[in-house]
Design a protein around this motif. Structure first.
Motif, PDB file in Angstrom:
ATOM      1  N   LYS A   1       0.840  -1.199   0.000  1.00 52.85           N
ATOM      2  CA  LYS A   1       0.000   0.000   0.000  1.00 52.85           C
ATOM      3  C   LYS A   1       0.868   1.240   0.000  1.00 52.85           C
ATOM      4  O   LYS A   1       1.931   1.262   0.611  1.00 52.85           O
ATOM      5  CB  LYS A   1      -0.898   0.034   1.225  1.00 52.85           C
ATOM      6  N   LYS A   2       0.376   2.269  -0.679  1.00 49.87           N
ATOM      7  CA  LYS A   2       1.059   3.562  -0.674  1.00 49.87           C
ATOM      8  C   LYS A   2       0.247   4.526   0.169  1.00 49.87           C
ATOM      9  O   LYS A   2      -0.966   4.597   0.036  1.00 49.87           O
ATOM     10  CB  LYS A   2       1.177   4.118  -2.090  1.00 49.87           C
ATOM     11  N   PRO A   3       0.913   5.291   1.011  1.00 56.38           N
ATOM     12  CA  PRO A   3       0.186   6.295   1.801  1.00 56.38           C
ATOM     13  C   PRO A   3      -0.434   7.362   0.894  1.00 56.38           C
ATOM     14  O   PRO A   3       0.112   7.691  -0.148  1.00 56.38           O
ATOM     15  CB  PRO A   3       1.268   6.906   2.685  1.00 56.38           C
ATOM     16  N   ASN A   4      -1.571   7.896   1.316  1.00 57.80           N
ATOM     17  CA  ASN A   4      -2.242   8.963   0.579  1.00 57.80           C
ATOM     18  C   ASN A   4      -1.627  10.321   0.897  1.00 57.80           C
ATOM     19  O   ASN A   4      -1.702  11.243   0.092  1.00 57.80           O
ATOM     20  CB  ASN A   4      -3.729   8.999   0.914  1.00 57.80           C
ATOM     21  N   GLU A   5      -1.069  10.441   2.097  1.00 57.86           N
ATOM     22  CA  GLU A   5      -0.410  11.669   2.516  1.00 57.86           C
ATOM     23  C   GLU A   5       0.448  11.362   3.737  1.00 57.86           C
ATOM     24  O   GLU A   5       0.407  10.259   4.278  1.00 57.86           O
ATOM     25  CB  GLU A   5      -1.420  12.771   2.838  1.00 57.86           C
ATOM     26  N   TYR A   6       1.213  12.348   4.129  1.00 62.50           N
ATOM     27  CA  TYR A   6       2.079  12.217   5.302  1.00 62.50           C
ATOM     28  C   TYR A   6       1.803  13.386   6.235  1.00 62.50           C
ATOM     29  O   TYR A   6       1.770  14.533   5.798  1.00 62.50           O
ATOM     30  CB  TYR A   6       3.553  12.233   4.892  1.00 62.50           C
ATOM     31  N   ILE A   7       1.605  13.079   7.504  1.00 66.43           N
ATOM     32  CA  ILE A   7       1.443  14.103   8.517  1.00 66.43           C
ATOM     33  C   ILE A   7       2.790  14.209   9.247  1.00 66.43           C
ATOM     34  O   ILE A   7       3.327  13.211   9.715  1.00 66.43           O
ATOM     35  CB  ILE A   7       0.347  13.739   9.543  1.00 66.43           C
ATOM     36  N   VAL A   8       3.318  15.423   9.330  1.00 67.53           N
ATOM     37  CA  VAL A   8       4.568  15.662  10.042  1.00 67.53           C
ATOM     38  C   VAL A   8       4.224  16.365  11.350  1.00 67.53           C
ATOM     39  O   VAL A   8       3.616  17.429  11.354  1.00 67.53           O
ATOM     40  CB  VAL A   8       5.539  16.516   9.194  1.00 67.53           C
ATOM     41  N   HIS A   9       4.582  15.723  12.464  1.00 66.94           N
ATOM     42  CA  HIS A   9       4.347  16.263  13.798  1.00 66.94           C
ATOM     43  C   HIS A   9       5.656  16.873  14.289  1.00 66.94           C
ATOM     44  O   HIS A   9       6.663  16.175  14.375  1.00 66.94           O
ATOM     45  CB  HIS A   9       3.927  15.160  14.774  1.00 66.94           C
ATOM     46  N   LEU A  10       5.631  18.156  14.601  1.00 69.67           N
ATOM     47  CA  LEU A  10       6.795  18.827  15.168  1.00 69.67           C
ATOM     48  C   LEU A  10       6.549  19.006  16.663  1.00 69.67           C
ATOM     49  O   LEU A  10       5.590  19.680  17.063  1.00 69.67           O
ATOM     50  CB  LEU A  10       7.009  20.199  14.517  1.00 69.67           C
ATOM     51  N   LYS A  11       7.356  18.388  17.482  1.00 67.03           N
ATOM     52  CA  LYS A  11       7.249  18.522  18.942  1.00 67.03           C
ATOM     53  C   LYS A  11       8.145  19.686  19.354  1.00 67.03           C
ATOM     54  O   LYS A  11       9.336  19.699  19.045  1.00 67.03           O
ATOM     55  CB  LYS A  11       7.717  17.251  19.647  1.00 67.03           C
ATOM     56  N   LEU A  12       7.563  20.661  20.042  1.00 68.98           N
ATOM     57  CA  LEU A  12       8.290  21.864  20.424  1.00 68.98           C
ATOM     58  C   LEU A  12       8.607  21.861  21.914  1.00 68.98           C
ATOM     59  O   LEU A  12       7.928  21.196  22.699  1.00 68.98           O
ATOM     60  CB  LEU A  12       7.457  23.104  20.087  1.00 68.98           C
ATOM     61  N   GLU A  13       9.639  22.616  22.283  1.00 69.00           N
ATOM     62  CA  GLU A  13       9.937  22.798  23.701  1.00 69.00           C
ATOM     63  C   GLU A  13       8.684  23.343  24.375  1.00 69.00           C
ATOM     64  O   GLU A  13       7.955  24.132  23.810  1.00 69.00           O
ATOM     65  CB  GLU A  13      11.069  23.814  23.879  1.00 69.00           C
ATOM     66  N   GLY A  14       8.425  22.910  25.580  1.00 66.20           N
ATOM     67  CA  GLY A  14       7.251  23.374  26.302  1.00 66.20           C
ATOM     68  C   GLY A  14       6.052  22.465  26.110  1.00 66.20           C
ATOM     69  O   GLY A  14       5.005  22.680  26.700  1.00 66.20           O
ATOM     70  N   GLY A  15       6.175  21.435  25.261  1.00 65.97           N
ATOM     71  CA  GLY A  15       5.108  20.461  25.105  1.00 65.97           C
ATOM     72  C   GLY A  15       4.131  20.700  23.971  1.00 65.97           C
ATOM     73  O   GLY A  15       3.265  19.871  23.721  1.00 65.97           O
ATOM     74  N   GLN A  16       4.256  21.809  23.254  1.00 66.05           N
ATOM     75  CA  GLN A  16       3.344  22.040  22.136  1.00 66.05           C
ATOM     76  C   GLN A  16       3.696  21.127  20.960  1.00 66.05           C
ATOM     77  O   GLN A  16       4.818  20.658  20.826  1.00 66.05           O
ATOM     78  CB  GLN A  16       3.418  23.510  21.654  1.00 66.05           C
ATOM     79  N   GLU A  17       2.687  20.902  20.123  1.00 67.47           N
ATOM     80  CA  GLU A  17       2.891  20.106  18.918  1.00 67.47           C
ATOM     81  C   GLU A  17       2.226  20.813  17.753  1.00 67.47           C
ATOM     82  O   GLU A  17       1.110  21.317  17.863  1.00 67.47           O
ATOM     83  CB  GLU A  17       2.301  18.709  19.076  1.00 67.47           C
TER      84      GLU A  17
END
Length: 87
Positions: free
Chosen positions: A6-22
């Protein structure tokens, strides 16, 4: 008969930031993720200057992030939920 992977339909990139935000952003192909990472992010990873991150490309929405404050990047492939029928 062998099935193709299977090929993915899209990619989600999660950036984890200092302080706990995403922050999340989407790319359509893994090549787009690699190009963005190599040309935009990696080159400025130790900088404290603001860098634009595309949040919702279809709305031209961006988020300005200090690359030095990103502590982790998670790339998640997203597959469609459609079921293939075999006859």
């Amino acid at each position: 008969m062998a099935r193709e992977p299977k090929k993915p339909n899209e990619y989600i990139v999660h950036l984890k930031l200092e302080g706990g935000q995403e922050v999340t952003t989407k790319f359509m192909t893994i090549e787009e993720v690699k190009t963005w990472y190599a040309s935009q992010f990696k080159a400025k990873a130790n900088e404290d200057d603001l860098m634009p991150i595309p949040v919702r490309a279809e709305l031209n929405e961006i988020l300005l992030v200090r690359p030095k404050r990103v502590i982790a990047i998670h790339v998640e492939p997203i597959y469609s939920s459609s079921v293939e029928m075999f006859s």
